[in-house]
Design a protein around this motif. Structure first.
Motif, PDB file in Angstrom:
ATOM      1  N   VAL A 157       0.843  -1.195   0.000  1.00  0.00           N
ATOM      2  CA  VAL A 157       0.000   0.000   0.000  1.00  0.00           C
ATOM      3  C   VAL A 157       0.878   1.245   0.000  1.00  0.00           C
ATOM      4  CG1 VAL A 157      -1.704   1.334   1.306  1.00  0.00           C
ATOM      5  CG2 VAL A 157      -1.869  -1.167   1.219  1.00  0.00           C
ATOM      6  N   PHE A 158       0.561   2.190  -0.896  1.00  0.00           N
ATOM      7  CA  PHE A 158       1.216   3.487  -0.933  1.00  0.00           C
ATOM      8  C   PHE A 158       0.185   4.541  -0.539  1.00  0.00           C
ATOM      9  CE2 PHE A 158       3.579   0.833  -3.863  1.00  0.00           C
ATOM     10  CZ  PHE A 158       4.896   1.192  -3.674  1.00  0.00           C
ATOM     11  N   LEU A 159       0.469   5.310   0.513  1.00  0.00           N
ATOM     12  CA  LEU A 159      -0.461   6.317   1.012  1.00  0.00           C
ATOM     13  C   LEU A 159       0.241   7.663   1.136  1.00  0.00           C
ATOM     14  CD1 LEU A 159      -3.216   7.106   2.329  1.00  0.00           C
ATOM     15  CD2 LEU A 159      -2.243   6.343   4.518  1.00  0.00           C
ATOM     16  N   ASP A 160      -0.321   8.692   0.509  1.00  0.00           N
ATOM     17  CA  ASP A 160       0.240  10.056   0.581  1.00  0.00           C
ATOM     18  C   ASP A 160       1.691  10.097   0.098  1.00  0.00           C
ATOM     19  OD1 ASP A 160      -2.151  11.076   1.704  1.00  0.00           O
ATOM     20  OD2 ASP A 160      -1.511  10.435   3.703  1.00  0.00           O
ATOM     21  N   CYS A 161       2.011   9.374  -0.946  1.00  0.00           N
ATOM     22  CA  CYS A 161       3.391   9.304  -1.446  1.00  0.00           C
ATOM     23  C   CYS A 161       3.531   9.984  -2.807  1.00  0.00           C
ATOM     24  CB  CYS A 161       3.829   7.841  -1.593  1.00  0.00           C
ATOM     25  SG  CYS A 161       3.951   6.936  -0.036  1.00  0.00           S
ATOM     26  N   ASP A 162       4.748  10.435  -3.098  1.00  0.00           N
ATOM     27  CA  ASP A 162       5.089  10.901  -4.443  1.00  0.00           C
ATOM     28  C   ASP A 162       5.846   9.776  -5.135  1.00  0.00           C
ATOM     29  OD1 ASP A 162       5.872  12.094  -6.776  1.00  0.00           O
ATOM     30  OD2 ASP A 162       6.804  13.839  -5.850  1.00  0.00           O
ATOM     31  N   VAL A 163       5.172   9.131  -6.091  1.00  0.00           N
ATOM     32  CA  VAL A 163       5.759   7.996  -6.800  1.00  0.00           C
ATOM     33  C   VAL A 163       5.832   8.340  -8.287  1.00  0.00           C
ATOM     34  CG1 VAL A 163       5.775   5.463  -6.793  1.00  0.00           C
ATOM     35  CG2 VAL A 163       4.348   6.672  -5.168  1.00  0.00           C
ATOM     36  N   SER A 164       6.101   9.605  -8.588  1.00  0.00           N
ATOM     37  CA  SER A 164       6.107  10.073  -9.979  1.00  0.00           C
ATOM     38  C   SER A 164       7.345   9.593 -10.734  1.00  0.00           C
ATOM     39  CB  SER A 164       6.066  11.604 -10.011  1.00  0.00           C
ATOM     40  OG  SER A 164       4.885  12.088  -9.403  1.00  0.00           O
ATOM     41  N   GLY A 165       7.164   9.436 -12.052  1.00  0.00           N
ATOM     42  CA  GLY A 165       8.299   9.107 -12.908  1.00  0.00           C
ATOM     43  C   GLY A 165       8.836   7.705 -12.725  1.00  0.00           C
ATOM     44  N   VAL A 166       7.976   6.765 -12.309  1.00  0.00           N
ATOM     45  CA  VAL A 166       8.404   5.377 -12.087  1.00  0.00           C
ATOM     46  C   VAL A 166       7.944   4.501 -13.250  1.00  0.00           C
ATOM     47  CG1 VAL A 166       8.161   3.337 -10.611  1.00  0.00           C
ATOM     48  CG2 VAL A 166       8.396   5.613  -9.583  1.00  0.00           C
ATOM     49  N   ASP A 167       8.848   3.686 -13.767  1.00  0.00           N
ATOM     50  CA  ASP A 167       8.530   2.731 -14.825  1.00  0.00           C
ATOM     51  C   ASP A 167       8.280   1.368 -14.172  1.00  0.00           C
ATOM     52  OD1 ASP A 167       8.297   1.086 -16.994  1.00  0.00           O
ATOM     53  OD2 ASP A 167      10.145   1.743 -17.977  1.00  0.00           O
ATOM     54  N   PRO A 210      -0.821  -6.206  -7.288  1.00  0.00           N
ATOM     55  CA  PRO A 210      -0.039  -6.466  -6.071  1.00  0.00           C
ATOM     56  C   PRO A 210       0.163  -5.242  -5.193  1.00  0.00           C
ATOM     57  CG  PRO A 210       1.437  -6.230  -7.926  1.00  0.00           C
ATOM     58  CD  PRO A 210       0.032  -6.125  -8.485  1.00  0.00           C
ATOM     59  N   PHE A 211      -0.334  -4.074  -5.644  1.00  0.00           N
ATOM     60  CA  PHE A 211      -0.215  -2.868  -4.822  1.00  0.00           C
ATOM     61  C   PHE A 211      -1.407  -1.962  -5.056  1.00  0.00           C
ATOM     62  CE2 PHE A 211       3.201  -2.259  -8.243  1.00  0.00           C
ATOM     63  CZ  PHE A 211       2.296  -1.866  -9.208  1.00  0.00           C
ATOM     64  N   SER A 212      -1.564  -0.972  -4.170  1.00  0.00           N
ATOM     65  CA  SER A 212      -2.639   0.002  -4.312  1.00  0.00           C
ATOM     66  C   SER A 212      -2.116   1.373  -3.888  1.00  0.00           C
ATOM     67  CB  SER A 212      -3.853  -0.389  -3.458  1.00  0.00           C
ATOM     68  OG  SER A 212      -3.523  -0.403  -2.084  1.00  0.00           O
ATOM     69  N   PHE A 213      -2.792   2.426  -4.378  1.00  0.00           N
ATOM     70  CA  PHE A 213      -2.355   3.793  -4.131  1.00  0.00           C
ATOM     71  C   PHE A 213      -3.532   4.639  -3.640  1.00  0.00           C
ATOM     72  CE2 PHE A 213       0.134   1.913  -7.509  1.00  0.00           C
ATOM     73  CZ  PHE A 213       1.439   2.205  -7.165  1.00  0.00           C
ATOM     74  N   LEU A 259      -6.800  -2.890  -9.731  1.00  0.00           N
ATOM     75  CA  LEU A 259      -5.854  -1.892  -9.238  1.00  0.00           C
ATOM     76  C   LEU A 259      -6.613  -0.722  -8.606  1.00  0.00           C
ATOM     77  CD1 LEU A 259      -2.972  -0.624  -9.109  1.00  0.00           C
ATOM     78  CD2 LEU A 259      -3.422   0.290 -11.393  1.00  0.00           C
ATOM     79  N   ASN A 260      -6.195  -0.293  -7.420  1.00  0.00           N
ATOM     80  CA  ASN A 260      -6.802   0.856  -6.756  1.00  0.00           C
ATOM     81  C   ASN A 260      -5.871   2.057  -6.844  1.00  0.00           C
ATOM     82  OD1 ASN A 260      -9.220  -0.334  -5.881  1.00  0.00           O
ATOM     83  ND2 ASN A 260      -8.223  -1.219  -4.100  1.00  0.00           N
ATOM     84  N   MET A 261      -6.382   3.141  -7.434  1.00  0.00           N
ATOM     85  CA  MET A 261      -5.664   4.420  -7.506  1.00  0.00           C
ATOM     86  C   MET A 261      -6.660   5.514  -7.136  1.00  0.00           C
ATOM     87  SD  MET A 261      -3.341   4.117 -10.932  1.00  0.00           S
ATOM     88  CE  MET A 261      -1.671   3.464 -10.805  1.00  0.00           C
ATOM     89  N   ILE A 262      -6.957   5.628  -5.876  1.00  0.00           N
ATOM     90  CA  ILE A 262      -8.030   6.500  -5.404  1.00  0.00           C
ATOM     91  C   ILE A 262      -7.463   7.832  -4.924  1.00  0.00           C
ATOM     92  CG2 ILE A 262      -9.880   6.727  -3.700  1.00  0.00           C
ATOM     93  CD1 ILE A 262     -10.072   3.651  -3.737  1.00  0.00           C
ATOM     94  N   ASP A 263      -8.123   8.934  -5.343  1.00  0.00           N
ATOM     95  CA  ASP A 263      -7.693  10.291  -4.951  1.00  0.00           C
ATOM     96  C   ASP A 263      -6.249  10.561  -5.370  1.00  0.00           C
ATOM     97  OD1 ASP A 263     -10.145  10.995  -3.667  1.00  0.00           O
ATOM     98  OD2 ASP A 263      -9.543   9.777  -1.944  1.00  0.00           O
ATOM     99  N   CYS A 264      -5.846  10.055  -6.517  1.00  0.00           N
ATOM    100  CA  CYS A 264      -4.461  10.192  -6.961  1.00  0.00           C
ATOM    101  C   CYS A 264      -4.319  11.181  -8.119  1.00  0.00           C
ATOM    102  CB  CYS A 264      -3.913   8.830  -7.399  1.00  0.00           C
ATOM    103  SG  CYS A 264      -3.651   7.652  -6.057  1.00  0.00           S
ATOM    104  N   GLN A 265      -3.113  11.693  -8.283  1.00  0.00           N
ATOM    105  CA  GLN A 265      -2.782  12.514  -9.445  1.00  0.00           C
ATOM    106  C   GLN A 265      -2.050  11.608 -10.432  1.00  0.00           C
ATOM    107  OE1 GLN A 265       0.126  16.148  -9.911  1.00  0.00           O
ATOM    108  NE2 GLN A 265      -1.779  16.870  -8.991  1.00  0.00           N
ATOM    109  N   LEU A 266      -2.681  11.394 -11.599  1.00  0.00           N
ATOM    110  CA  LEU A 266      -2.188  10.421 -12.579  1.00  0.00           C
ATOM    111  C   LEU A 266      -1.942  11.091 -13.921  1.00  0.00           C
ATOM    112  CD1 LEU A 266      -4.805   7.666 -11.676  1.00  0.00           C
ATOM    113  CD2 LEU A 266      -2.440   7.759 -10.897  1.00  0.00           C
ATOM    114  N   ARG A 267      -1.398  12.273 -13.899  1.00  0.00           N
ATOM    115  CA  ARG A 267      -1.204  13.047 -15.124  1.00  0.00           C
ATOM    116  C   ARG A 267      -0.112  12.427 -16.013  1.00  0.00           C
ATOM    117  NH1 ARG A 267      -2.177  19.443 -14.115  1.00  0.00           N
ATOM    118  NH2 ARG A 267      -4.182  19.226 -13.039  1.00  0.00           N
ATOM    119  N   GLY A 268      -0.490  12.193 -17.262  1.00  0.00           N
ATOM    120  CA  GLY A 268       0.485  11.674 -18.224  1.00  0.00           C
ATOM    121  C   GLY A 268       0.884  10.235 -18.000  1.00  0.00           C
ATOM    122  N   GLY A 295     -11.790  -3.903 -13.613  1.00  0.00           N
ATOM    123  CA  GLY A 295     -12.184  -3.700 -12.226  1.00  0.00           C
ATOM    124  C   GLY A 295     -11.343  -2.685 -11.474  1.00  0.00           C
ATOM    125  N   ALA A 296     -10.514  -1.926 -12.174  1.00  0.00           N
ATOM    126  CA  ALA A 296      -9.671  -0.927 -11.503  1.00  0.00           C
ATOM    127  C   ALA A 296     -10.528   0.204 -10.934  1.00  0.00           C
ATOM    128  CB  ALA A 296      -8.646  -0.358 -12.478  1.00  0.00           C
TER     129      ALA A 296
END
Length: 199
Positions: free
Chosen positions: A74-84, A98-101, A119-128, A138-139
Motif C-alpha cells: 500500500v502506498f499512502l500520501d506518497c510521491d511515486v512520480s516518474g516510475v517505470d 499487487p499494490f494500491s495507491f 488496481l486501486n488508484m483512489i484520490d491520486c494525481q495520474l497526469r500523463g 475492475g480498476a
C-alpha cells in the motif's frame, strides 16, 4: 529505525524518516514493514521483494524497481512520480494488482502492458500516466486526476471512473463494458465518436 543495507531480510520493521536518495539496494526482502516519511528519490531497488508493506508519506519520485516483486503493498500520501513499473518482476501468477495507491502522485509513470486487475488508484494525481495495453479490469480510479493519461487497447471493463477529471478515452480501441463514469465525463467520451451535443 534506519535502513541497514547489509541485511537481506527485514520483518515487521518500521523505517521512519530514512533519507537515502539516489542510493541502491540489491536483493533485500521486506516482510510486513512500514516506511514512514522516507526519502527514496531516485533510489534503485534491484531484485527486492515487498510483502504486505506500507509506504506512508514517502518520496519515491524517479525510483527504480528493477526485477523487484510486490505483494499486498500500500502506498499512502506518497510521491511515486516518474516510475517505470514495467521494470519490476511480473513473473508468476497474480490474481489481482499487487499494490494500491491512495492520495498519491504518480505523474508520468508507466504501466504499459501490465496485468493489474482491480488496481486501486483512489484520490491520486495520474497526469500523463501510460496505461496503454494494460489489463485494468475492475480498476478503481475514483476522484483521481487523469489529465493527459494515455489509454489505448486497454482493458477497462468494470473500472470505476466516478469523480475523475480529464479522462480522455477512445471508445473504439479500449474495452469499457461495465465501466462507471459520471455524466460530465461520459459526455467527453463522445468527442472520439465525432458527436456534437446541443442544448
Amino acid at each position: 529505525m534506519k535502513l541497514d543495507k547489509t541485511k537481506k531480510h527485514h520483518s515487521e520493521q518500521v523505517f521512519e524518516s530514512t533519507s537515502c536518495p539516489n542510493d541502491t539496494l540489491i536483493g533485500v526482502q521486506f516482510d510486513a514493514c512500514r516506511f514512514v516519511s522516507c526519502d527514496f528519490t531516485g533510489f534503485q531497488f534491484r531484485e527486492c521483494e515487498f510483502i504486505d508493506c506500507e509506504f506512508i508519506d514517502c518520496q519515491l519520485a524517479g525510483a527504480k524497481f528493477g526485477m523487484s516483486r510486490f505483494q499486498e503493498v500500500v502506498f499512502l500520501d506518497c510521491d511515486v512520480s516518474g516510475v517505470d513499473w514495467t521494470l519490476a518482476d511480473w513473473s508468476g501468477f497474480v490474481l489481482n494488482a499487487p499494490f494500491s495507491f491512495k492520495n498519491c502522485h504518480l505523474n508520468q509513470d508507466s504501466f504499459f502492458g501490465l496485468e493489474l486487475k482491480s488496481l486501486n488508484m483512489i484520490d491520486c494525481q495520474l497526469r500523463g500516466v501510460d496505461f496503454r495495453e494494460a489489463q485494468l479490469e475492475g480498476a478503481d480510479f475514483e476522484n483521481s486526476d487523469l489529465v493527459h493519461a494515455i489509454f489505448a487497447h486497454s482493458d477497462l471493463r468494470l473500472a470505476n471512473f466516478t469523480g475523475t477529471r480529464g479522462v480522455q478515452l477512445d471508445v473504439n480501441n479500449n474495452k469499457l463494458k461495465g465501466a462507471k463514469f459520471e455524466r460530465g465525463e461520459a459526455v467527453n467520451l463522445l468527442a472520439f465518436l465525432g458527436i456534437d451535443l446541443v442544448d
